[in-house]
Design a protein around this motif. Structure first.
Motif, PDB file in Angstrom:
ATOM      1  N   LEU A 134       0.807  -1.314   0.038  1.00 36.80           N
ATOM      2  CA  LEU A 134      -0.035   0.071  -0.136  1.00 36.80           C
ATOM      3  C   LEU A 134       0.922   1.185   0.037  1.00 36.80           C
ATOM      4  O   LEU A 134       0.389   2.310  -0.568  1.00 36.80           O
ATOM      5  N   GLY A 135       2.109   1.094   0.557  1.00 35.22           N
ATOM      6  CA  GLY A 135       2.829   2.300   0.593  1.00 35.22           C
ATOM      7  C   GLY A 135       2.249   3.312   1.858  1.00 35.22           C
ATOM      8  O   GLY A 135       1.449   2.998   2.655  1.00 35.22           O
ATOM      9  N   ARG A 136       3.640   4.002   2.349  1.00 35.66           N
ATOM     10  CA  ARG A 136       3.591   4.887   3.584  1.00 35.66           C
ATOM     11  C   ARG A 136       2.225   5.740   3.637  1.00 35.66           C
ATOM     12  O   ARG A 136       1.418   5.518   4.693  1.00 35.66           O
ATOM     13  N   TRP A 137       2.027   6.591   2.817  1.00 31.76           N
ATOM     14  CA  TRP A 137       1.036   7.492   3.016  1.00 31.76           C
ATOM     15  C   TRP A 137      -0.407   6.656   2.849  1.00 31.76           C
ATOM     16  O   TRP A 137      -1.503   7.292   3.657  1.00 31.76           O
ATOM     17  N   LYS A 138      -0.649   5.825   2.016  1.00 37.84           N
ATOM     18  CA  LYS A 138      -1.921   5.070   2.368  1.00 37.84           C
ATOM     19  C   LYS A 138      -2.314   4.443   3.487  1.00 37.84           C
ATOM     20  O   LYS A 138      -3.333   4.432   4.058  1.00 37.84           O
ATOM     21  N   ASN A 139      -1.108   3.701   4.101  1.00 37.11           N
ATOM     22  CA  ASN A 139      -1.134   3.043   5.302  1.00 37.11           C
ATOM     23  C   ASN A 139      -1.432   4.029   6.409  1.00 37.11           C
ATOM     24  O   ASN A 139      -2.308   3.613   7.187  1.00 37.11           O
ATOM     25  N   THR A 140      -0.750   5.148   6.227  1.00 38.97           N
ATOM     26  CA  THR A 140      -1.052   6.399   7.245  1.00 38.97           C
ATOM     27  C   THR A 140      -2.499   7.023   7.187  1.00 38.97           C
ATOM     28  O   THR A 140      -3.185   7.077   8.437  1.00 38.97           O
ATOM     29  N   ALA A 141      -3.080   7.057   5.909  1.00 39.54           N
ATOM     30  CA  ALA A 141      -4.493   7.394   5.861  1.00 39.54           C
ATOM     31  C   ALA A 141      -5.164   6.215   6.574  1.00 39.54           C
ATOM     32  O   ALA A 141      -6.413   6.400   7.095  1.00 39.54           O
ATOM     33  N   LEU A 142      -5.101   5.030   6.190  1.00 39.02           N
ATOM     34  CA  LEU A 142      -6.019   3.858   6.829  1.00 39.02           C
ATOM     35  C   LEU A 142      -5.852   3.920   8.312  1.00 39.02           C
ATOM     36  O   LEU A 142      -6.807   3.720   9.050  1.00 39.02           O
ATOM     37  N   CYS A 143      -4.719   4.228   8.938  1.00 45.33           N
ATOM     38  CA  CYS A 143      -4.550   4.345  10.362  1.00 45.33           C
ATOM     39  C   CYS A 143      -5.468   5.795  10.890  1.00 45.33           C
ATOM     40  O   CYS A 143      -5.970   5.352  11.939  1.00 45.33           O
ATOM     41  N   GLY A 144      -5.406   6.479  10.103  1.00 49.23           N
ATOM     42  CA  GLY A 144      -6.200   7.742  10.513  1.00 49.23           C
ATOM     43  C   GLY A 144      -7.669   7.294  10.582  1.00 49.23           C
ATOM     44  O   GLY A 144      -8.368   7.805  11.636  1.00 49.23           O
ATOM     45  N   VAL A 145      -8.149   6.797   9.609  1.00 50.69           N
ATOM     46  CA  VAL A 145      -9.602   6.349   9.585  1.00 50.69           C
ATOM     47  C   VAL A 145     -10.048   5.473  10.567  1.00 50.69           C
ATOM     48  O   VAL A 145     -10.791   5.712  11.607  1.00 50.69           O
ATOM     49  N   THR A 146      -9.063   4.454  10.918  1.00 50.99           N
ATOM     50  CA  THR A 146      -9.120   3.539  12.350  1.00 50.99           C
ATOM     51  C   THR A 146      -9.133   4.375  13.490  1.00 50.99           C
ATOM     52  O   THR A 146     -10.116   3.812  14.236  1.00 50.99           O
TER      53      THR A 146
END
Length: 417
Positions: free
Chosen positions: A303-315
């Motif tokens: 997924l890459g860093r920025w997409k994973n960061t966004a996913l963590c933000g939603v969670t």
């Protein structure tokens, strides 16, 4: 729009340009947060004033030193903290152990701080305009915090430089307000309740920030040298957190209230109060989410860093909406049991045992056994003893014992053959 390209790959030496001032500003902004205030406030009136000051000082000092030591891997290799986990616990299987610990800690903190800040902003805006929607405010805070975390280190550093002076001025203003409320010498003569022991107070302070020792490499990897890391990270992590904790203690003595939101609101600070709460949360929460994104990238690299960061933000926003703020003291005690053993094994491995940056096995069983044993011992530690200290030193000692016992067995086995 600039989005940081570094994920799990190392920052090249030419791009390691962060000075000690940069790191001081970043860690100062991390420390200028609502939890620093709240943890200091939790010590009053459970402990006497002198005991509370002592706990606040020594607890933050221990964490400051551990954070600097934890950042050594970043300055040496240019890699983030999750790669540190691969080194110690093994790859590809062992890395899941510290990654899970890190995600639980960072997402939990993100949710707690997002919920507290959203509810605080809702309260202030309701008093000013009559409009109220806690759910909307929590989501808004979460999205704002996630925006700079997704963009990466450079945006985090920029916001830190912009907000640090303003936050410092607002803290000074709050201190003046608190000092003007009461005759402090007589206020200090309260009767301690004894609800929290000295050792438990230390665990509250250490548990609140101990995860910073593990994620320190996420920021120190941009530093020019270990010297820059020491001179910037230590005072930012230790001194600022100690001072804000002291302000929390003074606020309880002066107002009887531990909650920074209601304390600030009672001062009638209006828009400045709004800015303080929003910035104090933002400059801490986006660094927490940044580290969370790197941890998830370790598990889901495609997924890459920025997409994973966004996913963590939603969670994190979803957890904030679910409501975790009522569990903050239990949460801190949990962190004081599970993170010190992890930090103990990681630092022991990197600084004493192997001193290498190359993972040597798929799973480092001795490391996992040592952390599990340290966590178990910390969990059953009596209140009069420091669970965090027991966990850290027992896991470190056990790891050294197991490691060198295995080396001796291996040596004698080869010699016999």
């Amino acid at each position: 729009m600039y989005i940081e390209q570094f994920g799990l790959d190392p920052v090249s030496k030419p791009e390691r340009t962060a000075t000690w001032v940069d790191l001081f500003i970043i860690w100062s902004d991390i420390s200028l947060c609502l939890p620093s205030f709240i943890i200091g406030a939790m010590l009053i009136p459970a402990l006497s004033w002198s005991e509370a000051v002592s706990v606040n000082f020594w607890g933050n000092l221990v964490v400051g030193v551990l954070i600097v030591l934890g950042g050594y891997y970043g300055t040496k290799t240019g890699c983030p903290a999750v790669m540190y986990g691969r080194l110690v616990f093994g790859y590809p299987l062992g890395q899941w152990f510290p990654t899970a610990f890190l995600l639980v800690s960072t997402l939990g903190w993100y949710a707690v701080m997002t919920a507290m800040t959203g509810e605080a902003l809702d309260m202030i805006i309701k008093e000013t305009t009559g409009f109220s929607s806690p759910l909307f405010m929590i989501i808004l805070v979460g999205v704002l915090n996630a925006s700079t975390a997704v963009m990466g280190y450079q945006r985090i550093r920029l916001l830190a430089w912009l907000s640090a002076p303003l936050l410092s001025l607002l803290c000074i203003w709050m201190t003046i307000k608190v000092l003007s409320l009461t005759a402090l010498p007589s206020a200090f003569q309260y009767q301690p309740t004894g609800a929290v022991s000295y050792a438990q107070g230390m665990d509250l302070v250490i548990g609140g920030f101990i995860s910073g020792a593990f994620v320190a490499s996420d920021f120190s990897r941009y530093a020019r040298s270990n010297r820059d890391s020491w001179f910037g990270t230590f005072p930012g992590a230790f001194l600022i957190s100690f001072l804000l904790g002291l302000l929390g203690m003074l606020s309880v003595v002066a107002t009887g209230d531990w909650n920074p939101v209601t304390v600030v609101d009672s001062f009638g600070m209006g828009i400045p109060a709004l800015l303080f709460i929003l910035l104090a949360n933002w400059t801490t929460n986006h660094t927490v989410l940044y580290s969370s994104g790197l941890a998830l990238t370790n598990a889901l690299p495609r997924l890459g860093r920025w997409k994973n960061t966004a996913l963590c933000g939603v969670t994190g926003i979803a957890l904030a909406v679910a409501g975790l703020t009522g569990l903050i003291q239990s949460w801190l005690m949990l962190l004081s049991c599970i993170f010190p053993p992890l930090i103990g094994v990681v630092l022991t491995d990197f600084l004493l045992v192997r001193k290498t940056a190359v993972p040597s096995q798929a799973v480092n069983i001795p490391a996992i056994l040592a952390v599990s044993a340290g966590t178990g011992l910390a969990a059953i530690t009596p209140p009069q003893y420091m669970a965090s200290g027991v966990g850290l030193f027992s896991s470190s000692s056990m790891y050294i014992l197991i490691h060198f016992t295995l080396r001796l067995l291996n040596f004698y086995t080869k010699k016999t053959v």
